[in-house]
Design a protein around this motif. Structure first.
Motif, mmCIF file in Angstrom:
data_model
loop_
_atom_site.group_PDB
_atom_site.id
_atom_site.type_symbol
_atom_site.label_atom_id
_atom_site.label_comp_id
_atom_site.label_asym_id
_atom_site.label_seq_id
_atom_site.Cartn_x
_atom_site.Cartn_y
_atom_site.Cartn_z
ATOM 1 N N VAL A 244 1.199 27.958 -15.516
ATOM 2 C CA VAL A 244 0.279 27.697 -15.047
ATOM 3 C C VAL A 244 0.657 28.317 -13.768
ATOM 4 O O VAL A 244 1.080 28.918 -13.208
ATOM 5 N N ASN A 245 -0.591 29.534 -13.146
ATOM 6 C CA ASN A 245 -0.658 30.080 -11.921
ATOM 7 C C ASN A 245 -0.206 28.948 -10.768
ATOM 8 O O ASN A 245 -1.047 28.596 -10.408
ATOM 9 N N PRO A 246 1.012 30.468 -10.507
ATOM 10 C CA PRO A 246 2.034 29.348 -9.464
ATOM 11 C C PRO A 246 0.973 28.757 -7.514
ATOM 12 O O PRO A 246 0.988 28.586 -6.910
ATOM 13 N N ARG A 247 0.560 30.497 -7.804
ATOM 14 C CA ARG A 247 -0.585 30.540 -6.585
ATOM 15 C C ARG A 247 -1.976 29.362 -6.222
ATOM 16 O O ARG A 247 -2.177 28.712 -5.402
ATOM 17 N N THR A 248 -1.730 29.356 -8.141
ATOM 18 C CA THR A 248 -3.641 28.185 -8.603
ATOM 19 C C THR A 248 -3.142 27.108 -7.620
ATOM 20 O O THR A 248 -3.227 26.161 -6.745
ATOM 21 N N VAL A 249 -1.356 26.584 -7.644
ATOM 22 C CA VAL A 249 -1.248 25.382 -7.917
ATOM 23 C C VAL A 249 -1.002 25.110 -5.829
ATOM 24 O O VAL A 249 -0.500 23.988 -5.561
ATOM 25 N N THR A 250 0.237 26.069 -6.026
ATOM 26 C CA THR A 250 0.172 26.084 -4.447
ATOM 27 C C THR A 250 -0.969 25.637 -3.438
ATOM 28 O O THR A 250 -1.056 25.027 -2.701
ATOM 29 N N ALA B 107 7.611 14.810 0.812
ATOM 30 C CA ALA B 107 8.041 15.523 0.227
ATOM 31 C C ALA B 107 7.970 17.017 0.694
ATOM 32 O O ALA B 107 7.129 17.149 0.932
ATOM 33 N N PRO B 108 9.301 17.949 0.547
ATOM 34 C CA PRO B 108 9.121 19.033 1.652
ATOM 35 C C PRO B 108 7.874 19.816 0.598
ATOM 36 O O PRO B 108 8.098 19.467 -0.328
ATOM 37 N N PHE B 109 6.778 20.922 1.059
ATOM 38 C CA PHE B 109 6.100 21.629 0.491
ATOM 39 C C PHE B 109 6.377 22.157 -1.064
ATOM 40 O O PHE B 109 6.063 22.097 -1.713
ATOM 41 N N GLU B 110 7.425 22.634 -0.483
ATOM 42 C CA GLU B 110 7.722 23.916 -1.623
ATOM 43 C C GLU B 110 8.398 22.593 -2.926
ATOM 44 O O GLU B 110 7.332 23.113 -3.876
ATOM 45 N N LEU B 111 8.563 22.247 -2.908
ATOM 46 C CA LEU B 111 8.930 20.564 -3.570
ATOM 47 C C LEU B 111 8.636 20.723 -4.101
ATOM 48 O O LEU B 111 8.103 20.106 -5.579
ATOM 49 N N ARG B 112 6.962 20.042 -4.039
ATOM 50 C CA ARG B 112 6.504 19.342 -4.291
ATOM 51 C C ARG B 112 5.258 19.751 -4.864
ATOM 52 O O ARG B 112 4.624 20.243 -6.228
ATOM 53 N N VAL B 113 5.191 21.655 -4.898
ATOM 54 C CA VAL B 113 4.820 22.278 -5.174
ATOM 55 C C VAL B 113 5.502 22.745 -6.798
ATOM 56 O O VAL B 113 5.057 22.614 -7.632
ATOM 57 N N LYS B 114 6.549 22.970 -6.477
ATOM 58 C CA LYS B 114 7.641 23.379 -8.033
ATOM 59 C C LYS B 114 7.284 22.040 -9.079
ATOM 60 O O LYS B 114 7.037 21.699 -9.802
ATOM 61 N N ARG B 115 7.412 20.988 -8.294
ATOM 62 C CA ARG B 115 7.494 19.464 -9.263
ATOM 63 C C ARG B 115 5.835 19.602 -9.697
ATOM 64 O O ARG B 115 5.119 19.403 -11.054
ATOM 65 N N ALA B 116 4.354 20.500 -9.021
ATOM 66 C CA ALA B 116 3.209 19.843 -9.252
ATOM 67 C C ALA B 116 2.922 21.216 -10.331
ATOM 68 O O ALA B 116 2.334 20.783 -11.979
ATOM 69 N N THR C 146 0.658 -1.124 -0.253
ATOM 70 C CA THR C 146 0.148 -0.080 -0.149
ATOM 71 C C THR C 146 0.781 1.484 0.171
ATOM 72 O O THR C 146 1.774 1.088 0.537
ATOM 73 N N ILE C 147 0.753 2.091 -0.975
ATOM 74 C CA ILE C 147 1.428 3.407 -1.336
ATOM 75 C C ILE C 147 -0.053 4.520 -0.492
ATOM 76 O O ILE C 147 -0.751 4.663 -1.595
ATOM 77 N N SER C 148 1.074 4.677 0.049
ATOM 78 C CA SER C 148 0.047 6.558 1.040
ATOM 79 C C SER C 148 1.457 7.975 0.668
ATOM 80 O O SER C 148 1.877 7.373 0.757
ATOM 81 N N HIS C 149 0.709 8.754 0.115
ATOM 82 C CA HIS C 149 1.931 9.329 -0.826
ATOM 83 C C HIS C 149 1.169 11.299 -0.890
ATOM 84 O O HIS C 149 -0.852 10.943 -1.144
ATOM 85 N N GLU C 150 1.811 11.943 -1.061
ATOM 86 C CA GLU C 150 1.150 13.069 -0.837
ATOM 87 C C GLU C 150 2.045 13.540 -2.243
ATOM 88 O O GLU C 150 2.245 13.121 -2.622
ATOM 89 N N MET C 151 0.693 14.833 -2.405
ATOM 90 C CA MET C 151 0.731 15.881 -3.561
ATOM 91 C C MET C 151 1.749 16.036 -4.265
ATOM 92 O O MET C 151 2.309 16.722 -3.143
ATOM 93 N N GLY C 152 2.555 15.770 -5.431
ATOM 94 C CA GLY C 152 4.048 16.180 -6.007
ATOM 95 C C GLY C 152 4.720 15.473 -5.425
ATOM 96 O O GLY C 152 6.071 15.584 -5.204
ATOM 97 N N ALA C 153 4.418 14.167 -4.614
ATOM 98 C CA ALA C 153 5.682 13.301 -3.910
ATOM 99 C C ALA C 153 6.143 12.111 -4.981
ATOM 100 O O ALA C 153 7.479 11.954 -4.407
ATOM 101 N N GLY C 154 5.541 11.918 -6.130
ATOM 102 C CA GLY C 154 5.985 11.749 -6.999
ATOM 103 C C GLY C 154 5.470 9.591 -6.897
ATOM 104 O O GLY C 154 5.815 8.583 -6.809
ATOM 105 N N GLY C 155 4.242 9.742 -5.588
ATOM 106 C CA GLY C 155 3.700 8.181 -4.948
ATOM 107 C C GLY C 155 3.660 7.073 -6.841
ATOM 108 O O GLY C 155 2.846 6.357 -6.578
ATOM 109 N N PRO C 156 2.052 8.078 -7.380
ATOM 110 C CA PRO C 156 1.699 7.291 -8.478
ATOM 111 C C PRO C 156 2.484 6.676 -9.376
ATOM 112 O O PRO C 156 3.045 6.032 -9.659
ATOM 113 N N GLU C 157 4.226 7.634 -9.679
ATOM 114 C CA GLU C 157 5.301 7.559 -10.569
ATOM 115 C C GLU C 157 6.082 5.655 -10.336
ATOM 116 O O GLU C 157 5.939 5.140 -10.276
#
Length: 275
Positions: free
Chosen positions: A132-138, A111-120, A5-16
């Motif tokens: 894409v608007n960075p604020r929207t993604v954040t 992964a750290p929040f800022e890195l996850r936002v950058k990846r997303a 089972t894999i629990s993941h944060e958005m932008g941390a690469g879980g699905p990949e």
């Protein structure tokens, strides 16, 4: 082999990571197909299933008996998928539903929040082919964190980040996708995660109990009552304060049920008011 089972944060690469692990080990991979299968099997709305699968129910949804049916159907499909063994399950509270089973390897990808936002941001820009608007993604990443955490706390009164729920916690700021895949695949092959008959029986029992819960949540005569269901090698035990006769009839129609037992729970009397 193990159930992963894999629990993941958005932008941390879980699905990949999850998809690559499944390919590496020759496992079946369950993600959105699980929702499609649930909708088709139980005649439920895919849109509502997806919403309840990802978010904490709203105030009004908590008062709706249909919500219980949808959530139980998702859990049942997950448990039945896990019962096939050699599978990778993404999200959906698998770390809690499959707790205590020796051959389940529970992984948390962070992964750290800022890195996850950058990846997303990079991923969305690539998909959309435009800026894409960075604020929207954040805001989107922050909202996704809150929804997943809130859903887990609502259903189980627990913190999704509690490390005791996981055998592996991976920080993809330091660990590459390939390294994460290698770590998970290596752990899954370890003898301590080998499937045993006892472990397989626990998964089968939970899947059967959940199938009975779905049946009870579907029937008008039983859906409004809180009925606890336990299963052991085909023998189902129902515990409730009311509607047990109707619940027994429903349980006997569920595939895999050999016998049904009941435990009546008495409602304690209301103590007299003392001035």
């Amino acid at each position: 082999m193990a159930i992963i089972t894999i629990s993941h944060e958005m932008g941390a690469g879980g699905p990949e990571i999850g998809m690559t692990v499944a390919q590496r080990l020759g496992y079946r991979y369950a993600d959105h197909e699980l929702i499609l299968d649930t909708a088709q099997r139980y005649g439920l709305l895919e849109e509502k299933l997806s919403h309840l699968d990802e978010s904490k129910p709203s105030f009004f949804e908590r008062l709706d008996t249909e919500t219980h049916q949808y959530i139980t159907a998702i859990q049942t499909t997950l448990l039945e998928f896990a019962d096939q063994d050699n599978v990778v399950l993404m999200g959906r509270s698998g770390q809690w539903l499959l707790r205590g089973i020796p051959h389940v390897l529970r992984v948390r990808v962070k992964a750290p929040f800022e890195l996850r936002v950058k990846r997303a941001l990079k991923k969305m820009a690539g998909q959309m082919g435009e800026a894409v608007n960075p604020r929207t993604v954040t805001d989107m990443v922050r909202r996704d964190d809150a929804e997943k955490s809130g859903r887990f706390r609502y259903f189980y009164e627990l913190d999704i980040n509690d490390p005791s729920f996981y055998e592996l916690v991976l920080n993809t700021e330091k660990v590459s996708i390939e390294t994460a895949v290698e770590l998970i695949a290596t752990a899954a092959r370890r003898p301590e995660f080998a499937t045993t008959e006892a472990g397989r029986q626990v998964v089968a029992d939970r899947a059967l109990a959940s199938r009975v819960q779905v049946a009870l949540a579907t029937q008008p005569e039983t859906r409004k009552y809180r009925i606890t269901v336990e299963a052991q090698q085909g023998v189902v035990t129902l515990e409730a304060t009311a509607a047990l006769d109707q619940a027994v009839e429903v349980a006997r129609t569920v595939h895999g049920v050999r016998d049904v037992k009941t435990r009546q729970v008495e409602i304690p009397p209301i103590p007299p008011f003392v001035a």
